[in-house]
Design a protein around this motif. Structure first.
Motif, short mmCIF file in Angstrom:
data_model
loop_
_atom_site.label_atom_id
_atom_site.label_comp_id
_atom_site.label_asym_id
_atom_site.label_seq_id
_atom_site.Cartn_x
_atom_site.Cartn_y
_atom_site.Cartn_z
N CYS A 40 17.72 -9.31 -38.88
CA CYS A 40 18.58 -8.15 -38.65
C CYS A 40 19.84 -8.33 -39.47
O CYS A 40 20.37 -9.44 -39.58
CB CYS A 40 18.93 -8.03 -37.16
SG CYS A 40 20.24 -6.84 -36.78
N ASP A 41 20.35 -7.23 -40.02
CA ASP A 41 21.58 -7.29 -40.81
C ASP A 41 22.63 -6.35 -40.23
O ASP A 41 23.42 -5.76 -40.95
CB ASP A 41 21.29 -6.94 -42.27
CG ASP A 41 22.42 -7.37 -43.19
OD1 ASP A 41 23.06 -8.40 -42.90
OD2 ASP A 41 22.67 -6.68 -44.20
N GLY A 42 22.61 -6.19 -38.90
CA GLY A 42 23.58 -5.33 -38.23
C GLY A 42 23.00 -4.09 -37.59
O GLY A 42 23.72 -3.29 -37.00
N TYR A 54 27.17 -14.95 -26.88
CA TYR A 54 28.58 -15.17 -27.17
C TYR A 54 29.47 -14.56 -26.07
O TYR A 54 30.65 -14.31 -26.29
CB TYR A 54 28.94 -14.57 -28.52
CG TYR A 54 28.62 -15.47 -29.70
CD1 TYR A 54 29.62 -16.05 -30.48
CD2 TYR A 54 27.30 -15.75 -30.04
CE1 TYR A 54 29.33 -16.86 -31.55
CE2 TYR A 54 26.98 -16.57 -31.11
CZ TYR A 54 28.00 -17.13 -31.87
OH TYR A 54 27.70 -17.94 -32.93
N ALA A 55 28.87 -14.31 -24.90
CA ALA A 55 29.59 -13.82 -23.72
C ALA A 55 30.17 -12.43 -23.90
O ALA A 55 31.19 -12.09 -23.29
CB ALA A 55 30.70 -14.80 -23.31
N LEU A 56 29.53 -11.60 -24.71
CA LEU A 56 29.94 -10.20 -24.84
C LEU A 56 28.98 -9.32 -24.04
O LEU A 56 27.83 -9.68 -23.81
CB LEU A 56 29.92 -9.76 -26.31
CG LEU A 56 30.85 -10.50 -27.27
CD1 LEU A 56 30.73 -9.91 -28.67
CD2 LEU A 56 32.29 -10.45 -26.80
N ASN A 57 29.46 -8.16 -23.62
CA ASN A 57 28.58 -7.17 -22.99
C ASN A 57 28.73 -5.83 -23.71
O ASN A 57 29.42 -5.72 -24.71
CB ASN A 57 28.87 -7.04 -21.49
CG ASN A 57 30.33 -6.67 -21.23
OD1 ASN A 57 30.95 -5.94 -22.00
ND2 ASN A 57 30.88 -7.16 -20.13
N ARG A 66 30.86 -7.14 -34.04
CA ARG A 66 30.58 -7.39 -35.46
C ARG A 66 30.93 -8.81 -35.87
O ARG A 66 30.39 -9.32 -36.85
CB ARG A 66 31.35 -6.37 -36.30
CG ARG A 66 30.68 -5.00 -36.30
CD ARG A 66 31.47 -3.94 -37.03
NE ARG A 66 30.71 -2.70 -37.13
CZ ARG A 66 31.24 -1.53 -37.49
NH1 ARG A 66 32.54 -1.46 -37.78
NH2 ARG A 66 30.49 -0.45 -37.56
N LYS A 67 31.82 -9.46 -35.12
CA LYS A 67 32.10 -10.87 -35.39
C LYS A 67 30.86 -11.72 -35.14
O LYS A 67 30.62 -12.72 -35.83
CB LYS A 67 33.26 -11.35 -34.52
CG LYS A 67 34.62 -10.82 -34.96
CD LYS A 67 35.72 -11.32 -34.04
CE LYS A 67 37.06 -10.76 -34.47
NZ LYS A 67 38.17 -11.20 -33.56
N VAL A 68 30.07 -11.33 -34.15
CA VAL A 68 28.81 -12.04 -33.88
C VAL A 68 27.81 -11.77 -35.00
O VAL A 68 27.05 -12.65 -35.40
CB VAL A 68 28.23 -11.63 -32.51
CG1 VAL A 68 26.92 -12.37 -32.24
CG2 VAL A 68 29.22 -11.92 -31.40
N ARG A 73 24.76 -13.81 -39.72
CA ARG A 73 24.51 -13.90 -41.17
C ARG A 73 24.81 -15.31 -41.68
O ARG A 73 24.09 -15.84 -42.53
CB ARG A 73 25.35 -12.88 -41.91
CG ARG A 73 24.98 -11.43 -41.59
CD ARG A 73 25.78 -10.45 -42.43
NE ARG A 73 25.49 -9.07 -42.01
CZ ARG A 73 26.31 -8.34 -41.25
NH1 ARG A 73 27.46 -8.84 -40.81
NH2 ARG A 73 25.98 -7.09 -40.92
N ARG A 74 25.86 -15.93 -41.12
CA ARG A 74 26.20 -17.29 -41.53
C ARG A 74 25.08 -18.26 -41.14
O ARG A 74 24.69 -19.13 -41.92
CB ARG A 74 27.51 -17.71 -40.87
CG ARG A 74 28.06 -19.05 -41.36
CD ARG A 74 29.26 -19.49 -40.55
NE ARG A 74 30.25 -18.43 -40.43
CZ ARG A 74 30.68 -17.93 -39.27
NH1 ARG A 74 30.17 -18.39 -38.14
NH2 ARG A 74 31.59 -16.99 -39.24
#
Length: 321
Positions: A40-42, A54-57, A66-68, A73-74
Motif C-alpha cells: 500500500c502506498d497510502g 501506532y495507537a491511532l484510531n 500520514r505519519k504512519v 514506506r520507510r
C-alpha cells in the motif's frame, strides 16, 4: 513446478508482520518460485491496521495518520533488502472510482450492515472486524450515529481494496496468495477477491505463545477461526495419547509467565503488581473490615468480531456447543 506467488502486505509499518513475510518470500524465491509483493502506498490512509498499531484510531487527524504512512514506506525500504516490492495497490485504484465508493458508503444504516453487499462480497461484515474490536461493540445494529460515521471509514477502505484487488488480479496471473492474518478487514477483502477467482489463499501468523512468538510461524489455507477450532478439536481428540516429558511443559509455562509479566502488547493488560491498596482507597475499603466479592468478567468483543465478520454467525454456535 515453479508457481507465481503473491504476498499481499499492506501493513509494512508493523515489523512483526513485515519481516516474517519477507523471509517467507525469500525462501520461495530460493526454491525457484516467482514471487510478487503487493503493498500500500497510502490508499488506506484514512485508517488501517498499521495506524492502530501506532495507537491511532479513526478520530486521529489525517496528518497523524500520514505519519504512519511515512513509517510504512520507510519499513518497506528495509523489507526490500530481503524481498523486492513489485506493486502497490494504489496503482490499480483509479481516481474515478472514489465517487462510486462514497456513494455506496453514504447510504448505509446500522440495521442493514449484516446484509450489506458490494459486488456480491459481504462488505458489511468484512469491514466490521477491527471496528468491533476497537470500540468494544456487542451489537452492531445498536451503534450510534457517531460510531456509524467511524464504521464508514473502514467500509470505504474495504470497498477500495476490492476494486483495486479485482483490477490487479485480472491483470496479473497468480497461482497462490499469501497474507499475514486474513482476519483484518482489508486482508479479508483481498482474500475474498482472490478466492472468487479460484486462487488459493493461505495465511501466516505468529505462534500464540507470547514468549516464543518470534521463533515460529504457522500457515494454513483455512480461515483463521477455522484453524483455531480445528487445532482445539485435534488436541481434545489426541490429548490422552500425547506423551510429554517435563521439558515439554516448559513451553506452555513460558507463555503463562510472559502473559503475567505484562510485557507483551498482546497481553492487553498491565503486569501483575502490588498496587491493590490504590483500588481499596478509591473504593473506601481501608477503614473497616468488609467482605469483598470479585466478579471477574471478560469482553465478548473478540468472539463477536469473529462471529460477525469471519464466520457469518457460525462461530459462536459451534464454539460454545
Amino acid at each position: 513446478m515453479s508457481l507465481k506467488y503473491l504476498v499481499f502486505s499492506p501493513f509494512q509499518a508493523i515489523e512483526y508482520h513485515a519481516f516474517p513475510e519477507a523471509f517467507f518470500a525469500k525462501q520461495l524465491k530460493d526454491h525457484g518460485h516467482q514471487v510478487s509483493y503487493l503493498g500500500c502506498d497510502g490508499l488506506f490512509e484514512t485508517m488501517c491496521v498499521s495506524q492502530s498499531a501506532y495507537a491511532l484510531n479513526e478520530s486521529a487527524t489525517l496528518e497523524e495518520k500520514r505519519k504512519v504512512c511515512v513509517a510504512c514506506r520507510r519499513q518497506r525500504k528495509s523489507t526490500e533488502k530481503i524481498a523486492n516490492f513489485s506493486h502497490t495497490l494504489d496503482a490499480f485504484y483509479a481516481a474515478g472510482l472514489e465517487s462510486e465508493v462514497k456513494q455506496f458508503v453514504n447510504d448505509i444504516e446500522p440495521n442493514k450492515i449484516s446484509d450489506l453487499r458490494f459486488k456480491n462480497y459481504s462488505v458489511g461484515r468484512i469491514a466490521a472486524y477491527e471496528f468491533i474490536l476497537n470500540h468494544k461493540i456487542s451489537d452492531i445494529t445498536e451503534i450510534s450515529k457517531d460510531q456509524l460515521d467511524l464504521y464508514k471509514i473502514s467500509l470505504a477502505n474495504v470497498v477500495r481494496a476490492i476494486l483495486a484487488a479485482e483490477k490487479f488480479l485480472d491483470r496479473h496471473r497468480t497461482d497462490r496468495v499469501m497474507i499475514y492474518n486474513t482476519a483484518y478487514s482489508i486482508n479479508h477483502a483481498f482474500k475474498e477477491v482472490a478466492e472468487a477467482r479460484g486462487i488459493p489463499v493461505s495465511f501466516m501468523h505468529a505462534t500464540y505463545n507470547l514468549k516464543h512468538q518470534s521463533d515460529a510461524m504457522y500457515f494454513s489455507y483455512q480461515r483463521t477461526v477455522e484453524f483455531d477450532q480445528n487445532t482445539i478439536k485435534y488436541f481434545e481428540k489426541e490429548s490422552d495419547t500425547i506423551k510429554l516429558d517435563y521439558s515439554k511443559y516448559e513451553i506452555p509455562l513460558s507463555h503463562i509467565r510472559e502473559q503475567l509479566s505484562g510485557r507483551s502488547v498482546f497481553t492487553y493488560s498491565a503486569s501483575r503488581g502490588q498496587r491493590f491498596e490504590e483500588v481499596f482507597m478509591k473504593l473506601n475499603l481501608l477503614s473497616d473490615y468488609k467482605k469483598i466479592v470479585l466478579l471477574s468478567m471478560s469482553s465478548s468483543d473478540e468472539a463477536y468480531a469473529a462471529d460477525f465478520s469471519l464466520m457469518n454467525g457460525e462461530y459462536l454456535g459451534s464454539a460454545f456447543r
